[in-house]
Design an enzyme around this catalytic site. Structure first.
Site, PDB file in Angstrom:
ATOM      1  N   LYS A   1      51.901  62.040  63.350  1.00  0.00           N
ATOM      2  CA  LYS A   1      50.498  61.708  63.146  1.00  0.00           C
ATOM      3  C   LYS A   1      49.815  62.830  62.367  1.00  0.00           C
ATOM      4  O   LYS A   1      49.957  64.003  62.704  1.00  0.00           O
ATOM      5  CB  LYS A   1      49.820  61.509  64.503  1.00  0.00           C
ATOM      6  CG  LYS A   1      48.558  60.681  64.471  1.00  0.00           C
ATOM      7  CD  LYS A   1      48.127  60.303  65.880  1.00  0.00           C
ATOM      8  CE  LYS A   1      46.911  59.389  65.847  1.00  0.00           C
ATOM      9  NZ  LYS A   1      46.486  58.985  67.201  1.00  0.00           N
TER      10      LYS A   1
ATOM     11  N   GLU B   1      44.150  49.015  80.902  1.00  0.00           N
ATOM     12  CA  GLU B   1      42.871  48.939  81.598  1.00  0.00           C
ATOM     13  C   GLU B   1      42.936  48.125  82.885  1.00  0.00           C
ATOM     14  O   GLU B   1      42.291  48.468  83.886  1.00  0.00           O
ATOM     15  CB  GLU B   1      41.809  48.347  80.661  1.00  0.00           C
ATOM     16  CG  GLU B   1      41.416  49.249  79.513  1.00  0.00           C
ATOM     17  CD  GLU B   1      42.378  49.209  78.345  1.00  0.00           C
ATOM     18  OE1 GLU B   1      42.157  49.948  77.356  1.00  0.00           O
ATOM     19  OE2 GLU B   1      43.351  48.422  78.395  1.00  0.00           O
TER      20      GLU B   1
ATOM     21  N   ARG C   1      39.360  43.656  79.017  1.00  0.00           N
ATOM     22  CA  ARG C   1      40.724  43.302  79.382  1.00  0.00           C
ATOM     23  C   ARG C   1      40.986  43.447  80.877  1.00  0.00           C
ATOM     24  O   ARG C   1      42.045  43.067  81.359  1.00  0.00           O
ATOM     25  CB  ARG C   1      41.705  44.166  78.579  1.00  0.00           C
ATOM     26  CG  ARG C   1      41.599  43.912  77.096  1.00  0.00           C
ATOM     27  CD  ARG C   1      42.643  44.635  76.303  1.00  0.00           C
ATOM     28  NE  ARG C   1      42.472  46.073  76.305  1.00  0.00           N
ATOM     29  CZ  ARG C   1      43.056  46.879  75.429  1.00  0.00           C
ATOM     30  NH1 ARG C   1      43.859  46.375  74.518  1.00  0.00           N
ATOM     31  NH2 ARG C   1      42.861  48.176  75.464  1.00  0.00           N
TER      32      ARG C   1
END
Length: 618
Positions: free
Chosen positions: A283, A367, A395
């Site tokens: 990244k 979540e 969610r």
């Protein structure tokens, strides 16, 4: 910056296929320069895109995304895809009102197969497309790009479980950079870490299959040796999770080696079966500030490309105040614990997690699990605070009802990024929680208008509340008006009652000032809670003014205004009513001021609506 010599001539798939290896390497350098130049001006997700430059180039070279379907997971790593699919010239408008979106958007280009702003759904979507292709006897390839962070979400395994057993030809590209936004956690991260040390053998396997097929009886010889090899491997070696699910596993592969990825993607393309293509990327690759601090450069505003410093740093935010208050509460309340879903920094919990690591739980992008676990913690005597962005809390709706509210458990939901969030657009605006949270019995919903009020409300929720409570607060910091105080009545007037909550009070007070200059006295009520509602204050005010305007930074369906007008009717209070909210729509991306104007939620639009209500005959 030097003039681009290759990128400026790339219009799509055919141009990429003609590149030499040397030109591919140069194009990767130019793409990184292009990303840094433009994202430093517009803001956006830089580190994820720098990490997938070679991967994106390889995919767009091997596959024609005008026909083949490329499904992104989350989609914040789709910038290079957009640049290579004829949107390079529009990139200065990235995330700006009326410009191109920061996430895949099918209405923007035929090469964007699906919308992608939330995590873990790409395999399910790709499998649906693959099955549709088969059922309709069509011929195209289907790919999903999913990051290792997204595989911490349970939905990804529902999709993988079904896809591996489906025998449908599709390619799951696992982009493994050991991060989601912050460092990845959990068993999946450890499993992928072990896979990274597995030696590559797939090229030898492919050559062996090609050779044996040319021999007399070679097909049967290959099948026999393949079965013997699998029998021995299953008994002597660990298989990968993906092979156990029914995938052919290729990898791990250096995600910054374009030639190798192109070769192996061609292999995967020829297999005509479910394939997991595991690539290792870094990244922030190629830009030292992003490599050194990938979390900061995951998503950020405009910055100096030379130094990486943010040009207009935010002051203290609601998230900062939440984090500071949690840290202080943690010192005096040993039962307090914090739960985050892969965003300890974004939610302001970094300091708390360092001070109280045993009481901080980062569950990954999961979540639903976060909320169910909070229910278990609360039932066993702890005080869990679940810090999740509004858009991602969607969610976990079932778990909030079943595992928290139904048992009236003391769980505190810190609903960050409530309301409009600006440049991230449709997939990230927190405009639905008002409707879906207010439906839940026994849930108290608090709406601070400033940071000091957030501190006060969080302390109350931890120390005084006994059931479930949600505190919803916006991205960023305070507006022009600081509104701490316990009274619902914020400003006295006689001509119209304007009701609002949260930081929309800033627009409403500005509108009330303008109305006063036009001879209209607006009485302003600011609701500290939107469940329960302060009906006594509203009723008293409306009986006096006879007119009501409810201003909300939320969807119209299920709005506070609808409940207020219903309850006033039940009480027999006549009123001329108007609601000013987002309505029934998804909201595009853009700067907050532009979105307020676009949605008629700025002070000027409130003035116009209030005048209309005042002049409406009873």
């Amino acid at each position: 910056m030097d003039k681009l010599s290759i990128l400026e001539n790339i219009q799509g798939h055919e141009d990429l296929q003609r590149l030499t290896k040397a030109q591919q390497l140069q194009l990767c350098q130019e793409l990184r320069q292009f990303l840094i130049q433009h994202v430093s001006a517009t803001g956006g997700h830089l580190a994820p895109n720098l990490g997938v430059v070679e991967l994106s180039l390889a995919v767009e070279t091997v596959f024609d995304t005008r026909v083949d379907r490329l499904v992104f997971d989350v989609g914040h790593q789709s910038y290079v895809h957009k640049i290579l699919t004829d949107r390079r010239d529009q990139f200065s408008s990235l995330r700006r009102f009326g410009g191109i979106a920061g996430f895949p958007k099918p209405s923007e280009s035929i090469t964007d197969a699906f919308v992608a702003g939330h995590a873990s759904n790409s395999v399910s979507v790709a499998l649906g497309m693959a099955r549709a292709r088969t059922l309709q006897n069509q011929d195209y390839h289907v790919l999903a790009i999913i990051g290792d962070g997204a595989t911490t979400g349970g939905l990804s395994y529902e999709g993988l479980n079904d896809a591996g057993a489906s025998h449908e030809p599709l390619i799951i590209i696992l982009n493994d950079n050991a991060m989601s936004i912050s460092r990845n956690v959990g068993g999946v991260a450890h499993h992928l870490s072990r896979l990274r040390t597995r030696p590559g053998y797939f090229g030898i396997k492919r050559v062996y299959r090609t050779v044996t097929k040319k021999l007399p009886g070679g097909k049967y010889l290959y099948r026999l040796t393949h079965n013997i090899k699998n029998w021995m491997k299953n008994r002597l070696l660990d298989t990968t999770l993906f092979e156990d699910m029914g995938f052919t596993y290729i990898g791990p592969v250096d995600g910054h080696d374009v030639s190798k990825m192109i070769y192996l993607l061609e292999v995967a393309k020829s297999l005509r079966c479910p394939v997991v293509f595991h690539v290792l990327t870094k990244k922030g690759k190629g830009y030292p500030p992003a490599e050194e601090n990938p979390s900061k450069f995951h998503g950020l505003g405009p910055f100096d490309p030379e130094t990486g410093r943010t040009l207009a740093p935010f002051g203290l935010t609601f998230s900062d105040t939440f984090g500071d208050t949690m840290l202080n509460l943690g010192r005096v309340e040993p039962r307090l614990c914090a739960i985050t879903a892969a965003m300890p920094q974004g939610t302001g919990l970094s300091a708390f997690s360092k001070a109280y690591p045993q009481r901080t739980f980062d569950v990954g992008i999961a979540e639903g699990h976060a909320v169910s676990m909070a229910g278990g913690l609360a039932k066993a005597g702890m005080i869990p605070v679940v810090a999740i962005y509004s858009t991602f809390l969607q969610r976990a709706y079932d778990m909030i009802i079943q595992d928290v509210a139904m048992l009236h458990l003391h769980v505190i939901f810190a609903v960050d990024r409530a309301g409009l969030v600006g440049e991230d657009g449709e997939t990230h605006h927190g405009v639905f929680d008002v409707g879906f949270l207010r439906q839940i019995p026994g849930l108290t919903i608090l709406c601070p208008g400033c940071r000091s009020e957030l501190k006060e409300m969080l302390i109350w929720a931890v120390r005084k509340c006994t059931g479930p409570v949600a505190i919803r607060y916006p991205r960023g910091g305070d507006g022009a008006f600081l509104t701490a105080g316990r009274e619902t009545l914020f400003r006295v007037g006689r001509d119209i009652t304007i009701v609002t909550y949260g930081t929309m009070i800033n627009q409403v007070i500005s509108a009330a000032d303008q109305l006063a200059l036009r001879g209209i006295e607006a009485e302003v009520l600011r609701l500290r809670t939107i469940k329960p509602l302060d009906m006594e204050a509203v009723t008293t005010s409306v009986r006096k003014t006879g007119r009501l305007l409810v201003v909300e930074e939320a969807e119209g369906v299920g709005s506070v205004g609808h409940e207020l007008i219903e309850k006033l009717s039940q009480r027999g209070v006549p009123v001329i009513y108007s609601g000013q909210n987002i309505g029934d729509r998804f909201v595009t991306h853009g700067a907050m001021a532009e979105l307020y104007r676009h949605l008629n939620l700025d002070a000027e639009a409130i003035v116009r609506r209030a005048e209309e209500v005042v002049h409406r005959e009873k």
